[in-house]
Every structure is written in structure tokens, then in C-alpha cells.
Design a protein around this motif. Structure first.
Motif, PDB file in Angstrom:
ATOM      1  N   ILE B  15       5.411   1.354  -1.426  1.00 33.62           N
ATOM      2  CA  ILE B  15       4.191   1.092  -2.207  1.00 33.62           C
ATOM      3  C   ILE B  15       4.576   0.515  -3.577  1.00 33.62           C
ATOM      4  O   ILE B  15       3.999  -0.475  -4.030  1.00 33.62           O
ATOM      5  N   ILE B  19       3.498  -3.341  -4.912  1.00 36.37           N
ATOM      6  CA  ILE B  19       2.763  -3.549  -6.172  1.00 36.37           C
ATOM      7  C   ILE B  19       3.586  -4.439  -7.114  1.00 36.37           C
ATOM      8  O   ILE B  19       3.053  -5.335  -7.770  1.00 36.37           O
ATOM      9  N   SER B  26       3.589  -0.019 -11.601  1.00 32.92           N
ATOM     10  CA  SER B  26       3.254   1.311 -11.101  1.00 32.92           C
ATOM     11  C   SER B  26       4.244   2.306 -11.666  1.00 32.92           C
ATOM     12  O   SER B  26       5.324   1.936 -12.125  1.00 32.92           O
ATOM     13  N   ILE B  42      -2.860   6.621  -6.625  1.00 36.45           N
ATOM     14  CA  ILE B  42      -2.644   6.540  -5.170  1.00 36.45           C
ATOM     15  C   ILE B  42      -2.069   7.870  -4.702  1.00 36.45           C
ATOM     16  O   ILE B  42      -1.115   8.393  -5.286  1.00 36.45           O
ATOM     17  N   GLU B 188       1.078  -0.707   2.826  1.00 37.97           N
ATOM     18  CA  GLU B 188       2.392  -1.066   2.271  1.00 37.97           C
ATOM     19  C   GLU B 188       3.362  -1.544   3.347  1.00 37.97           C
ATOM     20  O   GLU B 188       4.435  -2.051   3.034  1.00 37.97           O
ATOM     21  N   PHE B 198      -3.708  -4.315  -1.516  1.00 43.30           N
ATOM     22  CA  PHE B 198      -3.213  -3.832  -2.816  1.00 43.30           C
ATOM     23  C   PHE B 198      -3.675  -4.747  -3.959  1.00 43.30           C
ATOM     24  O   PHE B 198      -3.965  -4.276  -5.053  1.00 43.30           O
ATOM     25  N   GLN B 199      -3.723  -6.053  -3.679  1.00 45.26           N
ATOM     26  CA  GLN B 199      -4.243  -6.982  -4.690  1.00 45.26           C
ATOM     27  C   GLN B 199      -5.678  -6.577  -5.049  1.00 45.26           C
ATOM     28  O   GLN B 199      -6.045  -6.512  -6.223  1.00 45.26           O
ATOM     29  N   PHE B 201      -6.972  -3.652  -4.748  1.00 46.66           N
ATOM     30  CA  PHE B 201      -6.941  -2.372  -5.468  1.00 46.66           C
ATOM     31  C   PHE B 201      -6.583  -2.598  -6.941  1.00 46.66           C
ATOM     32  O   PHE B 201      -7.165  -1.989  -7.835  1.00 46.66           O
TER      33      PHE B 201
END
Lengths: 250, 204
Positions: B15, B19, B26, B42, B188, B198-199, B201
Motif C-alpha cells: 500500500i 501511494i 503516507s 487506511i 494494492e 488509490f488515486q 482515495f
């Protein structure tokens, strides 16, 4: 619908891929990290790294490699070869592997499967089995096919599953390297009778072989090395052909 | 900045990597204060339901996550076991989940299995969109994501169900309510579609 998986396998020695690999446009075809990215971009559903390194010192190189691969790869990947104890699982999972494949050590001490499954979950414990037809039945072999065990394939596979194996990676010693196709009957024996996914390995030579192993042998996934490495079959071509035969493919 | 909860249940490296590849940042968090101070949170995880809840509870993180969520503004995303923990309960264990969703977690093996379907449900499966959400925008129809699980989420609130997948039975592959999202699959590990999620998010 769940897709059938196409899985290229890379043999690793001392942090490098060892089988001759011919790809145009790759800076360094011996670099497993470059190759892994190449396959992921082509549409590989998973990758398997099989470490054929013998010595303990070289294991550190493998761990470093797993870390590098994990930092660039966004599909699941399995690491196998030389896994002996639960601490090996821990080290490699920490380094970023998604699944660990265990072979001889599990055969010699099946509780290893249970211990690893309890600690990390069945989903990351693959039991790899090499088997050969004796004329009457399929027999389990260890050490890359050099050592006969006298044990019947289904008997061992079902014990591995009852110990907690989440998946079986089944290699036919008869078919491996022949390019004459996967061993359909042997794969069927497991895929029709085990409650976990079966990855068929050994013998892939043509697109039709992949179609057969999915439709006739009911394998969940097919693993191959040289047909992909030598570029004889590319993953996009393979996947398009399988899709055209209505086989569910990502 | 996305905070990823490390409670000793599962691999969070992938993950972090995804990111980073998207240009986001992150950090891995493991204390109540860090959770309360997060911008985006997350909850990942693989493994046993009770083990996950126990690890969170032993580290005093259950109340922190509840307090974080109550502020309603900042998003929480649960992934795989981390998604299941956000429901009320699981057949896998006896401990209560967070109960954010009116949903429960059931085992595939309790369904009739005429076709000898394997457990775990492992591999790339299609999802079907059920309700509109920012988290799943800019994805093609029926995209494939990577799943690995033996238990599935069943929601009692159809309006919470973002997307479904089918394996023996249709089940909730994604849930959403207020500022809480939950996905059963592993974005992921889901290549470009996972990256898109993820983009999305990051842009929430």
C-alpha cells in the motif's frame, strides 16, 4: 466471473534470473526486477520467483531482491525455493512477498504448513508438488525430481490441504521441459478433488496447451517459464486467444 | 498524507509503495494519537477476524478509530480483513467488529457448493457497480480486482453497497457510508485499476 490466471515463473540464482531470456527492449534481461515489471505490464496475473540458490549467504540476496520487486510490482507474487521453517515465511512476507511456496520441507514435516497457515493465513501458503507417472499412479518426487518418495500424489496433496495449504502448485516431471503440453490427467486429479486452487506447471508449449489445461484439466492457474522468457508466446497474445475461446481471463 | 494503521495483521508495504508511485505520501501509524490526528486513514489487514480485533484492542486503537470516524469529515478505507472488521460480526470469530456498517461476515463454505468451487476465493474477479461513489470513479465497467478471502461481507443495507462480486453467491465487494469505505479486494495488488482506486482515495 473469476479469471483463470497466467503466471510466469522466474528462476533466481544469486539475485539474477538464470534461464536464458530474450526480450527486446529490456535493458537487462537478467534483472528480475525489470522482468517482473515487464510481465506485469504485459498482463501477467501473478509472478512466481523460484530461488535455486543453495547457500545460506545467498539467501540475503534473495531477501533484498524480494524487497526491490515488492517496491515496484503491483500484482501478487510468490517466492519459493529453499523454504524450510516458519521464520523463512516471516522474513520473505516481511520483505514484501504475498505468498510463499514450500516443497520438500513440507513433505518432510507437514506440520510446517499448519504452523505457517496459523501464523500468516492459508492464503499465503502454497504447497508445491512435483510428481511423475510410474505406470500405475502419480508419485511425489523431491529435490527437483531427483528423489522418489513412494507417496501417491493425491494422498500427499490432500494431506497438505488438510494441514492448511491455500493453493497447490503442481509440476509434472514428465511434461516439464517437453513443451508437449501440461499433464491434463494429473492436473485434473487434483483440481477435481481438492477444495483449493490448483496451479498447473510443466509442459507449456503452445496457446492450445493453456486452453486445454483450463478447460479439460480445470486448473485455476497455469504457470510457465521458457515459452514466455523466449518470447515464443507473449502474454497479450495468449490472453486474447483464450478470451476468444470464452475462457475467463483478466 | 495518508496514515496506514499497523496493528500487526498483514503486509502494508504494497500500500505504501502504490501511494508513493502515485506521488502521494503516507506514513505508518500505530498509536491512538496518530490515528486521531490523521487526514486520511487506511485500515489494512489479512488474517483472522478475532486476531485483528484483538491486536487493535490490545494497542488501544479501537476507540481511536471510532473517534476518528465520528468526526465525519475525514475518510477511512478498510481493505480486506480491514474492511470486514468495520462490520458488526464475523462467522470467523466471536469478537464484535466496529459495527460501522450494518453488515456481517459469512463463510463461503456454508453455501451449497454444487460446482466444487474452491476456497479461498483467490484471484482476479470482476466487480459490478451498485451505487455511485468517488472511490470507484474513472474505472471501466466491470473492472477486475484481486481477491483473496474465505469469508465475505453481507450487507443488510443495499444503499451501503458500492459494488458486488460473485463467487458462489453475489456478495458486497465494496461498502460505503458517510466517510467510511470498505473494499474486500486488494487494490494494492490490482495493477492499474487498483492504482486508480488509490488515486481516487488521494483525491477524496
Amino acid at each position: 466471473m473469476l479469471a483463470k490466471r497466467i503466471i510466469p515463473c522466474l528462476d533466481i540464482q544469486n539475485g539474477r534470473t538464470v534461464k536464458g531470456i530474450r526480450f527486446e527492449g529490456l535493458r537487462d534481461a537478467g534483472d528480475p526486477v525489470d522482468l517482473a515489471q515487464h510481465y506485469a505490464l504485459e498482463g501477467a496475473d501473478e509472478l512466481v520467483f523460484l530461488d535455486i540458490t543453495a547457500t545460506h549467504e545467498q539467501r540475503d540476496t534473495l531477501i533484498q531482491l524480494v524487497q526491490e520487486v515488492a517496491s515496484v510490482l503491483d500484482i501478487p507474487f510468490t517466492v519459493g525455493g529453499g523454504i524450510r521453517q516458519v521464520s523463512d515465511f516471516k522474513t520473505l512476507l516481511r520483505a514484501g512477498a504475498d505468498k510463499i511456496s514450500v516443497n520438500s520441507a513440507a513433505f518432510n514435516r507437514p506440520a510446517l504448513i499448519r504452523e505457517a497457515a496459523d501464523a500468516f493465513g492459508s492464503q499465503c501458503v502454497i504447497t508445491a508438488i512435483d510428481a511423475k507417472w510410474t505406470g500405475e499412479r502419480w508419485e511425489v518426487y523431491l529435490n527437483g525430481g531427483r528423489q522418489a518418495t513412494g507417496r501417491e500424489l493425491y494422498d500427499w496433496a490432500s494431506e497438505a490441504v488438510s494441514q492448511g495449504a491455500g493453493e497447490i502448485l503442481l509440476t509434472s516431471m514428465d511434461a516439464d521441459g517437453t513443451r508437449d503440453g501440461f499433464d491434463i490427467s494429473m492436473t485434473r486429479l487434483l483440481s477435481q478433488n481438492l477444495p483449493v486452487p490448483v496451479i498447473a506447471s510443466g509442459g507449456a508449449g503452445s496457446i492450445a496447451d493453456f486452453a486445454d489445461v483450463f478447460t479439460l484439466a480445470k486448473a485455476d492457474a497455469a504457470l510457465a517459464a521458457s515459452v514466455f522468457h523466449f518470447g515464443e508466446i507473449t502474454i497479450p497474445t495468449l490472453k486474447n486467444a483464450l478470451r476468444a475461446q470464452s475462457i475467463p481471463i483478466r | 498524507m495518508i496514515s496506514i494503521i499497523d496493528y500487526g495483521a498483514g503486509n502494508i508495504g504494497s500500500i505504501v509503495n502504490m501511494i508513493r508511485r502515485l506521488g502521494g505520501t503516507s506514513k505508518i501509524v500505530s498509536s491512538p494519537d496518530e490515528i486521531l490526528g490523521a487526514d486520511k486513514l487506511i485500515l489494512p489487514g489479512v488474517g483472522h477476524f478475532d486476531h485483528g480485533m484483538k491486536m487493535l484492542s490490545d494497542n488501544n486503537l479501537v476507540e481511536a478509530v471510532k473517534a476518528y470516524v465520528q468526526q465525519k469529515e475525514r475518510p477511512l478505507l478498510g481493505i480486506c480483513l480491514g474492511a470486514q472488521l468495520l462490520t458488526q460480526r464475523s462467522e470467523e470469530g466471536t469478537m464484535p467488529g466496529f459495527g460501522f456498517f450494518d453488515a456481517e461476515v459469512l463463510h463461503f463454505s456454508k453455501l451449497p457448493n454444487e460446482e466444487n468451487i474452491r476456497i479461498p476465493h483467490m484471484g482476479w474477479n470482476t466487480i459490478q457497480f451498485e451505487n455511485e461513489t468517488e472511490l470507484l470513479k474513472n474505472l471501466p465497467e466491470n473492472p477486475r480486482f484481486y481477491f483473496v478471502h474465505s469469508y465475505y461481507m453481507h450487507s443488510n443495507q443495499p444503499s451501503d453497497v458500492l459494488c458486488t462480486a460473485a463467487y458462489k453467491t453475489p456478495f458486497a465487494a465494496g461498502l460505503h457510508k458517510d466517510n467510511i469505505w470498505a473494499v474486500q479486494f486488494h487494490p494494492e495488488k490490482s495493477h492499474k485499476f487498483g492504482m486508480r482506486l488509490f488515486q481516487n482515495f488521494l483525491e477524496l
